[in-house]
Enzyme design. Structure first.
Site, PDB file in Angstrom:
ATOM      1  N   PRO A   2       0.777  -1.098   0.039  1.00 20.49           N
ATOM      2  CG  PRO A   2      -0.655  -1.554   1.596  1.00 20.49           C
ATOM      3  CD  PRO A   2       0.640  -2.238   1.100  1.00 20.49           C
ATOM      4  CD  GLU A   3       2.382   3.476  -4.597  1.00 23.73           C
ATOM      5  OE1 GLU A   3       2.594   4.425  -4.894  1.00 23.73           O
ATOM      6  OE2 GLU A   3       2.317   2.601  -5.489  1.00 23.73           O
ATOM      7  CE  LYS A  52       5.476   3.064   0.406  1.00 20.85           C
ATOM      8  NZ  LYS A  52       6.115   2.050  -0.383  1.00 20.85           N
ATOM      9  NE  ARG A 258       8.951  -3.222  -5.150  1.00 17.60           N
ATOM     10  CZ  ARG A 258       8.199  -2.458  -4.197  1.00 17.60           C
ATOM     11  NH1 ARG A 258       8.510  -1.708  -3.353  1.00 17.60           N
ATOM     12  NH2 ARG A 258       6.851  -2.330  -4.730  1.00 17.60           N
TER      13      ARG A 258
END
Length: 268
Positions: A2-3, A52, A258
């Site tokens: 989740p951002e 976050k 990533r």
């Protein structure tokens, strides 16, 4: 993962559901028993978010600090008049019961009780959060302008900007036609200022709508989203698909652990 907009949305939701009243806190899974006991029955003063990280502030000075990580999620339900609780499903780390709603937390990377002064220690390790009114974009700019790391990596570094994840990173760079491999030292202050302004606006839309919306109306057609129910993206998870602007195949490569997505024609 989740951002940042998700955590700010959760903070607002939890403030509405539990704010300014005692909350019953437990740990059906058993891994947060001591932490739950430390705040159980206390008044939930407020919820806040930085990047976050989510903070539940309780009367008495204790704070529940949550980082959802890759798999963490909150689910909620309305409490019936008899306040019967549903049987916990899965590994529920923390259960909260308010006057009208309950919520379960599963799978977080961090769920701990800290003291109010310790919140500042967590925040000190983070960059400015575009969704906070006290954010200082100059701090992020100074860190970027002194680094030769790729801008595509710097945007994901939570010590540079807090709350940006892979979707906002990839999409922001496309929207500004920026080569993700450009060293931070080559990004001008004007370019960064434009990206920051756009990022703030995009993340505010994410908080309001609960979705990351990045594609302009004139490009919001053709190939569907990368996942059912999600808005379209320009490049994120579209490797091999034609660019929505120039039709060049979108490329992907691993950058500092990533997957990065970009258009090699538009982002030069």
């Amino acid at each position: 993962m989740p951002e940042g907009h998700t955590l700010h949305r959760l903070a607002r939701q939890h403030q509405r559901r539990f704010g300014r009243a005692p909350v019953i806190v437990s740990s059906p899974q058993g891994r947060f028993v001591d932490g739950a006991a430390a705040v159980n029955g206390h008044v939930f003063k407020k919820a806040s978010a930085w990047g976050k990280h989510l903070f539940h502030h309780y009367q008495g000075g204790r704070v529940v600090h949550v980082h959802l990580g890759l798999y963490g999620t909150f689910t909620e339900w309305p409490l019936p008049d008899d306040r019967t609780q549903p049987i916990p499903v899965g590994q529920v780390r923390m259960r909260m019961l308010g006057a009208e709603y309950g919520t379960d937390l599963r799978g977080p990377t961090v769920c701990e009780v800290i003291e109010e002064p310790d919140v500042a220690d967590v925040v000190a390790r983070l960059g400015p959060d575009p969704l906070r009114s006290d954010a200082d974009p100059e701090l992020a700019w100074r860190r970027i302008s002194k680094s030769r790391r790729p801008i595509g990596a710097l945007l994901m570094d939570q010590t540079v900007i807090a709350g940006v994840g892979n979707v906002y990173r990839s999409e922001l760079l496309f929207r500004h036609r920026t080569d993700p491999f450009r060293p931070g030292t080559t990004v001008t202050s004007d370019e960064f200022a434009e990206m920051w302004t756009d990022l703030v606006a995009l993340m505010k839309v994410g908080v309001r709508r609960g979705k990351i919306v990045v594609v302009a109306p004139e490009h919001d057609h053709g190939a569907p989203s990368y996942r059912e129910g999600r808005p379209r993206t320009y490049v994120y998870r579209r490797a091999g698909d034609p660019c929505r602007v120039c039709a060049t195949p979108i490329r992907t490569v691993e950058l500092e652990g990533r997957n990065l997505f970009w258009c090699p024609a538009c982002q030069t």
